[in-house]
Design a protein around this motif. Structure first.
Motif, mmCIF file in Angstrom:
data_model
loop_
_atom_site.group_PDB
_atom_site.id
_atom_site.type_symbol
_atom_site.label_atom_id
_atom_site.label_comp_id
_atom_site.label_asym_id
_atom_site.label_seq_id
_atom_site.Cartn_x
_atom_site.Cartn_y
_atom_site.Cartn_z
ATOM 1 N N ASP A 49 -3.635 -3.662 11.621
ATOM 2 C CA ASP A 49 -2.814 -2.557 11.129
ATOM 3 C C ASP A 49 -3.476 -1.865 9.945
ATOM 4 O O ASP A 49 -3.287 -0.668 9.729
ATOM 5 N N ALA A 50 -4.210 -2.621 9.148
ATOM 6 C CA ALA A 50 -4.921 -2.063 7.991
ATOM 7 C C ALA A 50 -6.139 -2.940 7.715
ATOM 8 O O ALA A 50 -6.180 -4.106 8.103
ATOM 9 N N ARG A 247 -5.143 5.195 -3.781
ATOM 10 C CA ARG A 247 -4.942 3.810 -3.333
ATOM 11 C C ARG A 247 -6.250 3.168 -2.878
ATOM 12 O O ARG A 247 -6.243 2.051 -2.398
ATOM 13 N N MET A 249 -7.919 4.242 -0.351
ATOM 14 C CA MET A 249 -7.988 4.395 1.106
ATOM 15 C C MET A 249 -8.945 5.523 1.444
ATOM 16 O O MET A 249 -8.942 6.584 0.790
ATOM 17 N N PRO A 254 -7.861 6.773 7.790
ATOM 18 C CA PRO A 254 -6.566 6.288 7.311
ATOM 19 C C PRO A 254 -6.341 4.824 7.700
ATOM 20 O O PRO A 254 -6.643 4.407 8.824
ATOM 21 N N GLY A 255 -5.832 4.055 6.739
ATOM 22 C CA GLY A 255 -5.591 2.636 6.979
ATOM 23 C C GLY A 255 -6.768 1.746 6.630
ATOM 24 O O GLY A 255 -6.671 0.516 6.728
ATOM 25 N N VAL A 256 -7.890 2.349 6.200
ATOM 26 C CA VAL A 256 -9.069 1.576 5.808
ATOM 27 C C VAL A 256 -9.296 1.771 4.310
ATOM 28 O O VAL A 256 -9.421 2.902 3.831
ATOM 29 N N PHE A 257 -9.360 0.656 3.576
ATOM 30 C CA PHE A 257 -9.471 0.670 2.128
ATOM 31 C C PHE A 257 -10.795 0.018 1.712
ATOM 32 O O PHE A 257 -11.323 -0.833 2.426
ATOM 33 N N VAL A 288 -2.673 -1.107 0.632
ATOM 34 C CA VAL A 288 -2.363 -1.538 1.996
ATOM 35 C C VAL A 288 -0.852 -1.699 2.172
ATOM 36 O O VAL A 288 -0.269 -1.224 3.159
ATOM 37 N N TRP A 291 0.725 1.620 2.290
ATOM 38 C CA TRP A 291 0.406 2.282 3.555
ATOM 39 C C TRP A 291 1.264 1.722 4.699
ATOM 40 O O TRP A 291 1.817 2.482 5.500
ATOM 41 N N LEU A 292 1.404 0.414 4.764
ATOM 42 C CA LEU A 292 2.187 -0.203 5.831
ATOM 43 C C LEU A 292 3.658 0.147 5.694
ATOM 44 O O LEU A 292 4.350 0.389 6.691
ATOM 45 N N ASP A 295 4.046 3.641 6.908
ATOM 46 C CA ASP A 295 4.042 3.655 8.381
ATOM 47 C C ASP A 295 5.393 3.240 8.942
ATOM 48 O O ASP A 295 5.895 3.799 9.915
#
Length: 300
Positions: A49-50, A247, A249, A254-257, A288, A291-292, A295
């Motif tokens: 998910d991330a 953040r 990210m 998107p979703g990758v930090f 993360v 972000w979750l 979502d």
């Protein structure tokens, strides 16, 4: 003060939290939205998910931190600055006699000045030049100057705790039967390596207490080169800060930090580097969670 007990404590804490650690795996890139890994059991594709990437910079590549991730992220549209050595040693054209005798010996305490910045501490004489904490603190502007101009002039104060006047007063006393080296050791408080450094400057030592004191307080060294990434404590370059949001990210993914030395910043050395890397990891981890949660709220 060993790292192994800390590592065992970390692994124990992670195990208690239910974290699964997979070793002997290498990230091979992304395919069809999945993360591909080469493992002893063959290729494995994950669809998380991330993701938090903490892959390091490009210094000391023989230990695994080689910046090999750069091309993969650039292919995904991430803006990555070229890697450059940071917290690094510099080349000085020592005489063979000086290098042979004093390599491995510290100059301390000293004050190093470049431009308008002065750093007190110690630096280590090496066969190729200088390294150590005080010079690492100046490594970014020194590196930029050497890359731009081909060399840089570093000023070394061998007695930063004394004024020129106080030092000249000590040097005004009769030398007697002492050799010059022994006299400088007694009167000026210089170590053998400090005396040797004075003699590295072309020409005879200045005559007169005031001129000699000024020389001791301002030994000018020409730095002719920068040690490479393979010998740098850390690296500048990496994911540009405008390529991530607040953040950490990646805007392009998107979703990758990202965290730590993957980011393009002039990291200080020692505990400061560790603290900043871990702090950026906290920011990425909180990102993360945010972000979750975002979502979950939007249903995406």
């Amino acid at each position: 003060m060993k790292a192994s007990p800390l590592l065992r404590a970390w692994l124990g804490r992670l195990a208690e939290l239910g974290v699964e650690v997979r070793t002997r795996s290498r990230w091979a890139g992304r395919r069809d939205g999945g993360w591909v890994f080469d493992t002893p059991q063959g290729e494995r594709v994950e669809r998380p998910d991330a993701v938090v990437l903490a892959l390091g910079g490009a210094s000391w590549p023989r230990l695994g931190s080689d910046g090999g991730w750069r091309e993969r992220l650039e292919a995904e549209g991430v803006d990555v600055a070229p890697f450059r050595p940071s917290n690094v040693g510099f080349d000085v054209a020592w005489s063979e006699v000086f290098a042979e005798r004093f390599a491995g010996q510290p100059l301390k305490p000293v004050a190093l000045t470049f431009g308008e910045t002065t750093v007190r501490g110690e630096t280590m004489v090496t066969r190729y030049g200088l390294e150590g904490g005080a010079i690492y603190a100046l490594s970014a502007p020194l590196r930029d100057a050497v890359e731009r101009d081909g060399s840089a002039t570093l000023t070394v104060d061998l007695r930063p705790d004394l004024t020129i006047e106080a030092l000249a007063g000590r040097l005004a006393k009769s030398r007697g039967k002492d050799s010059v080296s022994n006299w400088l050791r007694k009167a000026a408080g210089l170590s053998p390596v400090g005396v040797g450094l004075l003699r590295e400057i072309p020409g005879e030592l200045p005559a007169g207490a005031d001129k000699l004191a000024r020389r001791i307080k301002a030994v000018r060294l020409t730095l002719t080169g920068v040690q490479g990434l393979a010998r740098a404590i850390s690296s500048a370059g990496g994911v540009r800060l405008d390529a991530v949001d607040e953040r950490l990210m990646l805007k392009a993914l998107p979703g990758v930090f990202v965290a730590g030395e993957m980011l393009d910043w002039e990291a200080p050395t020692g505990g400061y580097l560790l603290q900043a890397s871990m702090a950026s990891g906290v920011v990425a981890a909180e990102g993360v969670l945010d972000w979750l949660a975002e979502d979950a709220r939007t249903g995406t």
